[in-house]
Design an enzyme around this catalytic site. Sequence first.
Site, mmCIF file in Angstrom:
data_model
loop_
_atom_site.group_PDB
_atom_site.id
_atom_site.type_symbol
_atom_site.label_atom_id
_atom_site.label_comp_id
_atom_site.label_asym_id
_atom_site.label_seq_id
_atom_site.Cartn_x
_atom_site.Cartn_y
_atom_site.Cartn_z
ATOM 1 N N SER A 95 0.716 -1.193 -0.034
ATOM 2 C CA SER A 95 0.105 -0.209 0.096
ATOM 3 C C SER A 95 1.057 1.261 -0.030
ATOM 4 C CB SER A 95 -0.844 -0.199 1.047
ATOM 5 O OG SER A 95 -2.082 0.819 0.903
ATOM 6 N N ASP A 232 -8.921 -4.865 -5.749
ATOM 7 C CA ASP A 232 -8.578 -3.758 -4.886
ATOM 8 C C ASP A 232 -9.033 -2.356 -5.199
ATOM 9 O OD1 ASP A 232 -7.029 -1.925 -3.199
ATOM 10 O OD2 ASP A 232 -4.994 -2.828 -3.572
ATOM 11 N N HIS A 261 -7.201 -5.544 -1.484
ATOM 12 C CA HIS A 261 -6.005 -5.098 -0.966
ATOM 13 C C HIS A 261 -4.970 -5.964 -0.333
ATOM 14 C CE1 HIS A 261 -3.911 -1.261 -0.762
ATOM 15 N NE2 HIS A 261 -4.035 -1.231 0.692
#
Length: 282
Positions: A95, A232, A261
């Site tokens: 991320s 995601d 994600h």
Amino acid sequence: MNNYQSIISEGFDLKYCVKGQGQPILVIGSSVYYPRLFSENLYKHFQFIYLDHRGFVKPPRSLKQEDYTLDKIVEDIETARQLLQLKDFIILGHSGHAFMAMEYAKKYPQYVQKVILLNSAPTNSQDRQNQSFSFFTETASAERKKQFEHDIAFLENDIHNDPERRFVHMCIRMGAHSFYDYTFNAASMWDGVYTNMEVIDYLWGIAFAERNLIQSMAHFDKPIFLGLGRYDYLVAPVSLWDSIDYSYENVKKVIFEKSGHNPMFEEPDTFDRELIDWMNES
């Protein structure tokens, strides 16, 4: 139970924990959160070192912006590398932490053998965030949208009751954007995770918005594993990465078709196989 040790950098008490044996993979982020995402199977193959950054620890003093620049985070990683005596390691960023991993690898390539970037967009600019939200609106199923509307309605009250954990509440309430199984409740993943919103707001809102991972990768020749989740929506669409194609011979791009994600958590068998194969071949 994880065995935590500390690295002190400019007064910040950065915890880390080590799991597994083998080639070291340094995971930058929260040493509490990230061990919950990766499978025990990987620890048979590699040594994972989970390291806090300044956004996940209590501040040692009243902070100024210069205390939490991306450069400071990079230097904390270098301090940790020296203390841990890592000379030829893999750095992993998931991320927003992908920006940290890439910045470190660019500045200290002599110590980095490979880079793993998971579930990031190329930039975190407001434009791109708007594009991701539009993609959700245009393409998500009616059931997924209904779940999102149900969950997000609680966010304002969550933040009102517990403003210091705003980042955590947002991550939990955005579950329909985050997981292939849009009904999944990630609250337990965030138990005990401290967040410093001053630091996180700056890094995610400014530092990551100013950078572009595709531009960084264009001038970087070490092997890179780029892992993305088809569902995601937080960093959607995966087509943002279309320019990373076969001309990037050092990049292995893998799209996990039944993940949001967190493919390491959502598709552990597939994720482990892809990662181990890449580690062995690259």
